[in-house]
Design an enzyme around this catalytic site. Sequence first.
Site, mmCIF file in Angstrom:
data_model
loop_
_atom_site.group_PDB
_atom_site.id
_atom_site.type_symbol
_atom_site.label_atom_id
_atom_site.label_comp_id
_atom_site.label_asym_id
_atom_site.label_seq_id
_atom_site.Cartn_x
_atom_site.Cartn_y
_atom_site.Cartn_z
ATOM 1 N N GLU A 98 0.760 -1.300 -0.045
ATOM 2 C CA GLU A 98 -0.081 -0.047 0.052
ATOM 3 C C GLU A 98 0.998 1.168 -0.028
ATOM 4 O O GLU A 98 1.987 1.079 0.372
ATOM 5 C CB GLU A 98 -0.954 -0.109 1.310
ATOM 6 C CG GLU A 98 -2.353 -0.436 1.019
ATOM 7 C CD GLU A 98 -3.018 0.799 0.270
ATOM 8 O OE1 GLU A 98 -2.478 1.477 -0.620
ATOM 9 O OE2 GLU A 98 -4.386 0.677 0.589
ATOM 10 N N ASP A 99 0.142 2.241 -0.343
ATOM 11 C CA ASP A 99 1.227 3.423 -0.482
ATOM 12 C C ASP A 99 1.051 4.259 1.075
ATOM 13 O O ASP A 99 1.856 4.604 1.644
ATOM 14 C CB ASP A 99 0.563 4.451 -1.346
ATOM 15 C CG ASP A 99 -0.893 4.771 -1.529
ATOM 16 O OD1 ASP A 99 -1.707 3.864 -0.819
ATOM 17 O OD2 ASP A 99 -1.491 5.426 -2.086
ATOM 18 N N ASP A 102 -4.148 5.059 6.652
ATOM 19 C CA ASP A 102 -4.807 6.158 7.007
ATOM 20 C C ASP A 102 -5.752 5.495 8.293
ATOM 21 O O ASP A 102 -5.475 5.538 9.246
ATOM 22 C CB ASP A 102 -5.341 6.850 6.100
ATOM 23 C CG ASP A 102 -6.158 8.363 6.618
ATOM 24 O OD1 ASP A 102 -5.847 8.579 7.759
ATOM 25 O OD2 ASP A 102 -7.270 8.956 5.823
ATOM 26 N N LYS A 130 -0.091 6.757 8.937
ATOM 27 C CA LYS A 130 -0.870 7.803 9.913
ATOM 28 C C LYS A 130 -1.433 7.263 11.373
ATOM 29 O O LYS A 130 -2.578 6.740 11.487
ATOM 30 C CB LYS A 130 -1.794 8.531 9.397
ATOM 31 C CG LYS A 130 -1.468 9.333 7.967
ATOM 32 C CD LYS A 130 -2.479 10.119 7.276
ATOM 33 C CE LYS A 130 -2.185 11.100 6.329
ATOM 34 N NZ LYS A 130 -3.475 11.481 5.445
ATOM 35 N N PHE A 151 -2.544 15.721 4.986
ATOM 36 C CA PHE A 151 -2.780 14.899 3.748
ATOM 37 C C PHE A 151 -1.647 15.334 2.864
ATOM 38 O O PHE A 151 -1.206 16.347 2.741
ATOM 39 C CB PHE A 151 -4.080 15.702 3.076
ATOM 40 C CG PHE A 151 -4.549 14.871 1.906
ATOM 41 C CD1 PHE A 151 -5.554 13.793 2.127
ATOM 42 C CD2 PHE A 151 -4.114 15.412 0.347
ATOM 43 C CE1 PHE A 151 -5.843 12.922 0.954
ATOM 44 C CE2 PHE A 151 -4.580 14.328 -0.368
ATOM 45 C CZ PHE A 151 -5.543 13.412 -0.288
ATOM 46 N N VAL A 152 -1.136 14.117 2.426
ATOM 47 C CA VAL A 152 0.195 14.051 1.496
ATOM 48 C C VAL A 152 -0.171 13.505 0.017
ATOM 49 O O VAL A 152 -0.951 12.972 0.020
ATOM 50 C CB VAL A 152 1.234 13.310 2.257
ATOM 51 C CG1 VAL A 152 1.628 13.981 3.691
ATOM 52 C CG2 VAL A 152 0.815 11.771 2.450
ATOM 53 N N ARG A 164 0.525 12.531 -8.576
ATOM 54 C CA ARG A 164 1.210 11.089 -8.368
ATOM 55 C C ARG A 164 2.788 11.229 -9.008
ATOM 56 O O ARG A 164 3.459 10.265 -8.349
ATOM 57 C CB ARG A 164 0.288 10.059 -9.136
ATOM 58 C CG ARG A 164 -0.949 9.773 -8.778
ATOM 59 C CD ARG A 164 -1.435 8.536 -9.053
ATOM 60 N NE ARG A 164 -3.087 8.603 -9.116
ATOM 61 C CZ ARG A 164 -3.711 8.046 -8.092
ATOM 62 N NH1 ARG A 164 -2.931 7.698 -6.991
ATOM 63 N NH2 ARG A 164 -4.919 8.008 -7.962
HETATM 64 P P1 IMP Z 1 -7.767 4.283 4.686
HETATM 65 O O1 IMP Z 1 -8.708 3.140 4.170
HETATM 66 O O2 IMP Z 1 -8.491 5.327 5.402
HETATM 67 O O3 IMP Z 1 -6.546 3.740 5.284
HETATM 68 O O4 IMP Z 1 -6.940 4.862 3.221
HETATM 69 C C1 IMP Z 1 -6.109 4.158 2.578
HETATM 70 C C2 IMP Z 1 -6.314 4.787 1.183
HETATM 71 O O5 IMP Z 1 -6.676 6.254 1.223
HETATM 72 C C3 IMP Z 1 -4.829 4.867 0.736
HETATM 73 O O6 IMP Z 1 -4.537 3.752 -0.006
HETATM 74 C C4 IMP Z 1 -4.778 6.172 -0.142
HETATM 75 O O7 IMP Z 1 -5.215 5.900 -1.472
HETATM 76 C C5 IMP Z 1 -5.861 7.209 0.596
HETATM 77 N N1 IMP Z 1 -5.362 7.933 1.216
HETATM 78 C C6 IMP Z 1 -5.321 8.266 2.793
HETATM 79 N N2 IMP Z 1 -4.436 9.076 3.217
HETATM 80 C C7 IMP Z 1 -4.183 9.828 2.138
HETATM 81 C C8 IMP Z 1 -3.328 11.160 1.839
HETATM 82 O O8 IMP Z 1 -2.936 11.666 2.841
HETATM 83 N N3 IMP Z 1 -3.072 11.349 0.640
HETATM 84 C C9 IMP Z 1 -3.434 10.801 -0.396
HETATM 85 N N4 IMP Z 1 -4.276 9.563 -0.438
HETATM 86 C C10 IMP Z 1 -4.520 9.266 0.996
HETATM 87 MG MG MG Z 2 -4.258 3.361 -1.890
#
Ligand code: IMP
Ligand code: MG
Length: 175
Positions: A98-99, A102, A130, A151-152, A164
């Site tokens: 994963e990138d 969050d 995070k 937010f990054v 990107r």
């Molecule tokens: P989660 O399900 O809330 O953990 O979010 C995961 C996905 O949300 C990541 O794979 C990203 O695609 C997107 N995401 C979460 N935080 C950021 C951010 O700070 N910048 C850009 N994309 C984010």
């Molecule tokens: Mg993602």
Amino acid sequence: MEDLKLDCLISESQIQKRVLELGQAISEKYKGQELTVICVLKGSIMFFSDLVRSLSIDVKCEFIGVSSYGNNTSSSGEVKLTMDLTNPAKGKNILIVEDIVDTGLTMEFLKQTLSARQPKSLASASLLLKPESLKTKCHLDFVGFEIGNDFVVGYGLDYQGFYRNIPYVAKLNMN
Ligand code: IMP
Ligand code: MG
């Protein structure tokens, strides 16, 4: 695209150094074994392609699509599969790449979805975490950097589909 200010958070050289370290740790863990590395589209493309090139073991590449975000900067809380793997995960050593984690909901969804397919092993890696945003107890096997709640963008991460291609990770200054 509106002209938003980018503040560098993690430089290109910091990223490259850390990716090599993660590659070594992953190669060590799976020494003598085959690993299927799963790129979570689209955000992981840069991290994934640098990471797989740093691995010294036998690797197969797979791609999976999930969506949880609309066009804004906070999670919708709903995760859905938008594109599936092209090969069975059964009996394979799987590493999800994963990138960013969050809320952790996307990674939890991926882990549940893939563990139901009976892989030999299932592990997870994320370039960014995070910790303060986590809504689930999401265990990660490999983490590049822990960051705050900002937010990054960059190095695969987007805002409304843009940024990107920036080679470093930056905070998006909305003010
Ligand atoms: P989660 O399900 O809330 O953990 O979010 C995961 C996905 O949300 C990541 O794979 C990203 O695609 C997107 N995401 C979460 N935080 C950021 C951010 O700070 N910048 C850009 N994309 C984010
Ligand atoms: Mg993602």
